[in-house]
Design an enzyme around this catalytic site. Structure first.
Site, PDB file in Angstrom:
ATOM      1  N   HIS A 150       1.921   4.456  -2.915  1.00 45.90           N
ATOM      2  CA  HIS A 150       1.854   5.820  -2.544  1.00 45.90           C
ATOM      3  C   HIS A 150       3.270   6.633  -3.448  1.00 45.90           C
ATOM      4  O   HIS A 150       3.139   7.717  -3.735  1.00 45.90           O
ATOM      5  CB  HIS A 150       1.769   6.257  -1.171  1.00 45.90           C
ATOM      6  CG  HIS A 150       0.659   6.338  -0.449  1.00 45.90           C
ATOM      7  ND1 HIS A 150      -0.456   6.981  -1.099  1.00 45.90           N
ATOM      8  CD2 HIS A 150      -0.043   5.645   0.355  1.00 45.90           C
ATOM      9  CE1 HIS A 150      -1.578   6.718  -0.324  1.00 45.90           C
ATOM     10  NE2 HIS A 150      -1.314   5.886   0.555  1.00 45.90           N
ATOM     11  N   HIS A 182       0.945  -1.375   0.032  1.00 43.86           N
ATOM     12  CA  HIS A 182      -0.074  -0.117   0.132  1.00 43.86           C
ATOM     13  C   HIS A 182       0.823   1.404   0.102  1.00 43.86           C
ATOM     14  O   HIS A 182       0.616   2.163  -0.678  1.00 43.86           O
ATOM     15  CB  HIS A 182      -0.902   0.091   1.348  1.00 43.86           C
ATOM     16  CG  HIS A 182      -1.944   1.195   1.585  1.00 43.86           C
ATOM     17  ND1 HIS A 182      -3.137   1.102   1.233  1.00 43.86           N
ATOM     18  CD2 HIS A 182      -1.418   2.640   1.880  1.00 43.86           C
ATOM     19  CE1 HIS A 182      -3.670   2.441   1.542  1.00 43.86           C
ATOM     20  NE2 HIS A 182      -2.629   3.164   1.752  1.00 43.86           N
ATOM     21  N   GLU A 183       1.723   1.216   0.910  1.00 40.56           N
ATOM     22  CA  GLU A 183       2.570   2.452   1.020  1.00 40.56           C
ATOM     23  C   GLU A 183       3.579   2.538  -0.150  1.00 40.56           C
ATOM     24  O   GLU A 183       4.084   3.627  -0.728  1.00 40.56           O
ATOM     25  CB  GLU A 183       3.561   2.335   2.256  1.00 40.56           C
ATOM     26  CG  GLU A 183       2.760   2.138   3.585  1.00 40.56           C
ATOM     27  CD  GLU A 183       1.758   3.305   3.886  1.00 40.56           C
ATOM     28  OE1 GLU A 183       1.583   4.616   3.126  1.00 40.56           O
ATOM     29  OE2 GLU A 183       0.873   3.249   4.371  1.00 40.56           O
TER      30      GLU A 183
END
Length: 178
Positions: free
Chosen positions: A147, A143-144
């Site tokens: 980003h 998820h990170e």
């Protein structure tokens, strides 16, 4: 002294840009950003936060899994700064799991992610680390990492049927699971 940073939200163009590599991990500004991110993720009850979420377009994020009101069953781990991270190898197996995002408040989504990954990153000590991550912590890392590439979890949701509000998530998923 660490400073609490403002988390930007979906619509801010920084969230859609590919972040820049960090060239000098030991730079005071990078070390301060790490401290600020650690404070910010803890204060927001997050389990991870990426530099672009605080309007810094740099390839740095914190993985900080721990049980909290947003993720009551999260495993407990020491918050870890991961600089210029990458996935070296991933499992063929993909599993769907619920995700939320500090930059997209009020929404949760079922997101498919690799169940196991081998990752490489530079720690805040300037040393290269390789690690195998599985399950929830692997999900946080992916998820990170998204980003850092200008991707948000909504881009990975397979159907709008896989979305719900935070309130419904807390009532249906968290409370029923206890």
């Amino acid at each position: 002294m660490a400073e609490l940073l403002e988390v930007i939200e979906l619509g801010n163009p920084i969230l859609r840009h590919k972040a820049d590599a960090i060239l000098n991990v030991m730079d005071d500004r990078v070390q301060t950003l790490i401290d600020d991110l650690m404070l910010t993720v803890k204060h927001a009850n997050g389990v991870g936060i990426a530099a672009p979420q605080v309007a810094r377009s740099q390839r740095l994020f914190i993985v900080a899994s721990r049980p909290n009101p947003r993720y009551p069953t999260a495993p407990d781990m020491e918050p870890t700064a991961m600089i210029n991270p990458q996935i070296l190898v991933h499992s063929d197996e993909s599993v769907k799991g619920w995700e939320g995002c500090l930059s997209i408040p009020g929404i949760r989504g079922q997101v498919p992610r690799h169940q196991a990954i081998e990752v490489e990153y530079i720690g805040r000590d300037g040393k290269r680390h390789t690690q195998e991550l599985t399950d929830f912590v692997a999900r946080i890392f992916q998820h990170e990492l998204d980003h850092l590439d200008g991707i948000v979890f909504l881009d990975r949701v397979e159907s709008t049927q896989d979305l719900m509000t935070e309130r419904e998530y807390q009532e249906r998923i968290v409370n029923e699971g206890q």
